[in-house]
Scaffold this motif. Structure first.
Motif, PDB file in Angstrom:
ATOM      1  N   ALA A   4       0.828  -1.203   0.000  1.00 48.95           N
ATOM      2  CA  ALA A   4       0.000   0.000   0.000  1.00 48.95           C
ATOM      3  C   ALA A   4       0.863   1.254   0.000  1.00 48.95           C
ATOM      4  CB  ALA A   4      -0.875   0.008   1.259  1.00 48.95           C
ATOM      5  N   ASP A   5       0.365   2.313  -0.614  1.00 43.99           N
ATOM      6  CA  ASP A   5       1.001   3.605  -0.347  1.00 43.99           C
ATOM      7  C   ASP A   5       0.054   4.602   0.313  1.00 43.99           C
ATOM      8  OD1 ASP A   5      -0.302   4.144  -2.708  1.00 43.99           O
ATOM      9  OD2 ASP A   5       1.536   4.317  -3.877  1.00 43.99           O
ATOM     10  N   TRP A   6      -1.241   4.249   0.391  1.00 44.86           N
ATOM     11  CA  TRP A   6      -2.199   5.093   1.116  1.00 44.86           C
ATOM     12  C   TRP A   6      -2.993   4.245   2.104  1.00 44.86           C
ATOM     13  CZ3 TRP A   6      -3.418  10.068   1.786  1.00 44.86           C
ATOM     14  CH2 TRP A   6      -3.044  11.019   0.818  1.00 44.86           C
ATOM     15  N   LEU A   7      -3.156   4.731   3.303  1.00 43.47           N
ATOM     16  CA  LEU A   7      -4.159   4.188   4.221  1.00 43.47           C
ATOM     17  C   LEU A   7      -5.279   5.214   4.317  1.00 43.47           C
ATOM     18  CD1 LEU A   7      -2.069   2.731   7.194  1.00 43.47           C
ATOM     19  CD2 LEU A   7      -3.506   1.449   5.611  1.00 43.47           C
ATOM     20  N   ILE A   8      -6.511   4.757   4.172  1.00 44.30           N
ATOM     21  CA  ILE A   8      -7.676   5.649   4.292  1.00 44.30           C
ATOM     22  C   ILE A   8      -8.508   5.093   5.424  1.00 44.30           C
ATOM     23  CG2 ILE A   8      -9.662   6.646   3.090  1.00 44.30           C
ATOM     24  CD1 ILE A   8      -8.164   6.065   0.443  1.00 44.30           C
TER      25      ILE A   8
ATOM     26  N   GLY B  33       6.031   4.518   6.142  1.00 40.52           N
ATOM     27  CA  GLY B  33       6.176   5.653   5.216  1.00 40.52           C
ATOM     28  C   GLY B  33       4.996   5.778   4.258  1.00 40.52           C
ATOM     29  N   LEU B  34       3.788   5.436   4.724  1.00 39.93           N
ATOM     30  CA  LEU B  34       2.598   5.542   3.859  1.00 39.93           C
ATOM     31  C   LEU B  34       1.964   6.908   4.040  1.00 39.93           C
ATOM     32  CD1 LEU B  34       0.911   2.105   4.691  1.00 39.93           C
ATOM     33  CD2 LEU B  34       2.828   2.603   3.165  1.00 39.93           C
ATOM     34  N   LYS B  35       1.131   7.280   3.082  1.00 38.07           N
ATOM     35  CA  LYS B  35       0.304   8.482   3.247  1.00 38.07           C
ATOM     36  C   LYS B  35      -0.956   8.072   3.997  1.00 38.07           C
ATOM     37  CE  LYS B  35       1.790   9.388  -1.367  1.00 38.07           C
ATOM     38  NZ  LYS B  35       2.956  10.242  -1.262  1.00 38.07           N
ATOM     39  N   LEU B  36      -1.531   9.027   4.719  1.00 37.88           N
ATOM     40  CA  LEU B  36      -2.682   8.686   5.557  1.00 37.88           C
ATOM     41  C   LEU B  36      -3.780   9.723   5.420  1.00 37.88           C
ATOM     42  CD1 LEU B  36      -4.028   7.079   7.891  1.00 37.88           C
ATOM     43  CD2 LEU B  36      -2.719   8.508   9.490  1.00 37.88           C
ATOM     44  N   PHE B  37      -4.988   9.238   5.068  1.00 41.03           N
ATOM     45  CA  PHE B  37      -6.170  10.108   5.086  1.00 41.03           C
ATOM     46  C   PHE B  37      -7.093   9.654   6.208  1.00 41.03           C
ATOM     47  CE2 PHE B  37     -10.571  11.080   4.128  1.00 41.03           C
ATOM     48  CZ  PHE B  37     -10.521  12.430   3.840  1.00 41.03           C
TER      49      PHE B  37
ATOM     50  N   PHE C 250       0.010  13.362   6.202  1.00 37.61           N
ATOM     51  CA  PHE C 250      -1.322  13.190   6.805  1.00 37.61           C
ATOM     52  C   PHE C 250      -2.269  14.209   6.188  1.00 37.61           C
ATOM     53  CE2 PHE C 250      -4.235  15.009  10.019  1.00 37.61           C
ATOM     54  CZ  PHE C 250      -5.029  13.902  10.251  1.00 37.61           C
ATOM     55  N   ARG C 251      -3.467  13.732   5.802  1.00 36.91           N
ATOM     56  CA  ARG C 251      -4.463  14.648   5.237  1.00 36.91           C
ATOM     57  C   ARG C 251      -5.826  14.349   5.850  1.00 36.91           C
ATOM     58  NH1 ARG C 251      -2.463  15.669  -0.968  1.00 36.91           N
ATOM     59  NH2 ARG C 251      -0.271  15.298  -0.525  1.00 36.91           N
ATOM     60  N   CYS C 252      -6.576  15.392   6.108  1.00 36.51           N
ATOM     61  CA  CYS C 252      -7.838  15.224   6.826  1.00 36.51           C
ATOM     62  C   CYS C 252      -8.859  16.240   6.334  1.00 36.51           C
ATOM     63  CB  CYS C 252      -7.542  15.423   8.314  1.00 36.51           C
ATOM     64  SG  CYS C 252      -8.986  15.462   9.364  1.00 36.51           S
TER      65      CYS C 252
END
Ligand code: AKB
Length: 317
Positions: A71-75, A111-115, A166-168
């Protein structure tokens, strides 16, 4: 391989995950989007793409899935909503706070991106309510809200300290015809359409003049994808409000009557829900989203009502 292409959605069987998975799969490929949850999914969900069991309370399980899926994104959607959270505070603390810590730490370690979605519920009676800007006093009165503020601050901190991407987005009450919310304060605004079509009447559990920000689901999901795809150089903050409309039950009933003239609404106010609703924003301000990443909504109240009535009618035949 492109930059954003493999996603894991913990808590994916709730109100938002299935719709987001569908949109992500049509853009990034079926196999690149893994829905996870702790329930046995319907056959129709399994047909649409990969699904796996994953309990966010288990750090290693989330990490293992993220590694195996590359994975490169966790949502991260796993959460008890506002009303069910109040009914079971210890479980809400576990899922909404401890589970969120696990997902945050897995994202950071790998090192994943996280929403993580946040909500109008992250505000409280001390917040300015009309309009409610991105940055103001929050102090929510529900465990759901407290956990969301905690997620916002933890994500911002990990971004500052460890450079986690991190994005929200803070969502209004989300309204969709094919997936139902589970135990929120804004649920009346979904249920009303089902009852309008099946019974011609609806008993509303919040008062007629309760104004809350609401949003049609495609606006919410399209915003999520657009925000995740936004080049990092454009983002001046990590947590943004998004908004499209605000209405009261009375105004919604009035709009429904344009299609179902005899529709009747009566009120049997649930004091706990009313107290929660009274502590939330009337109108959400989203100027920063519109400026930084060109957020635009498509659905106003009249389009929302058309979408819901058409969508539910199709399901009924
Ligand atoms: C709820 O009512 O709990 C949710 C929300 C607004 O976050 N729909």
């Amino acid at each position: 391989e492109s930059q954003y292409n493999r996603f894991i959605l913990p808590g994916g069987l709730g109100q938002l995950g299935q719709g987001l998975a569908k949109k992500l799969r049509s853009k990034y490929g079926r196999e690149n989007v893994l829905l996870t949850d702790i329930r046995i999914p319907d056959k129709s969900i399994v047909k649409e793409g990969p699904y796996a069991y994953a309990d966010t309370l288990n750090y290693d399980a989330i990490k293992e899935l993220a590694v195996n899926h590359r994975a490169d994104w966790l949502i991260h959607f796993s959460a008890l909503l506002s009303a069910v959270g109040e009914a079971n505070v210890p479980l809400a603390v576990k899922v909404n706070i401890n589970g969120m810590h696990n997902v945050l730490d897995v994202a950071n370690e790998l090192g994943l991106k996280l929403f993580i979605p946040s909500t109008i519920g992250a505000f409280g009676t001390d917040s300015p309510r009309n309009p409610t800007p991105d940055v103001c006093i929050q102090r929510p009165k529900t465990i759901y809200g407290v956990a969301k503020v905690h997620a916002e601050r933890m994500g911002e901190y990990y971004h500052h300290r460890f450079n986690l991407d991190f994005r929200c987005l803070r969502f209004p009450g989300i309204i969709s015809c094919d997936t139902k919310p589970g135990g929120g304060t804004t649920d009346y605004a979904v249920e009303i359409f089902h009852k309008a079509l099946s019974n011609g009447s609806f008993v509303c559990n919040v008062a007629p003049d309760t104004r809350l920000p609401m949003m049609q689901i495609d606006d919410c999901l399209d915003a999520t994808i657009k925000f995740m795809e936004t080049d990092v150089s454009k983002l001046h903050q990590r947590v943004y409000n998004i908004n499209s409309m605000s209405f009261t039950p009375e105004e919604l009933a009035h709009e429904i009557r344009k299609h179902i003239p005899n529709f009747e609404i009566t009120y049997d106010v649930n004091p706990m829900l009313q107290e929660i609703a009274n502590s939330w924003p009337d109108v959400f301000e989203d100027d920063n989203s519109r400026r930084d990443w060109e957020w635009e909504h498509k659905y106003d109240l009249s389009k929302l009502v058309e979408y819901m009535l058409e969508g539910i009618k199709k399901q009924m035949c």
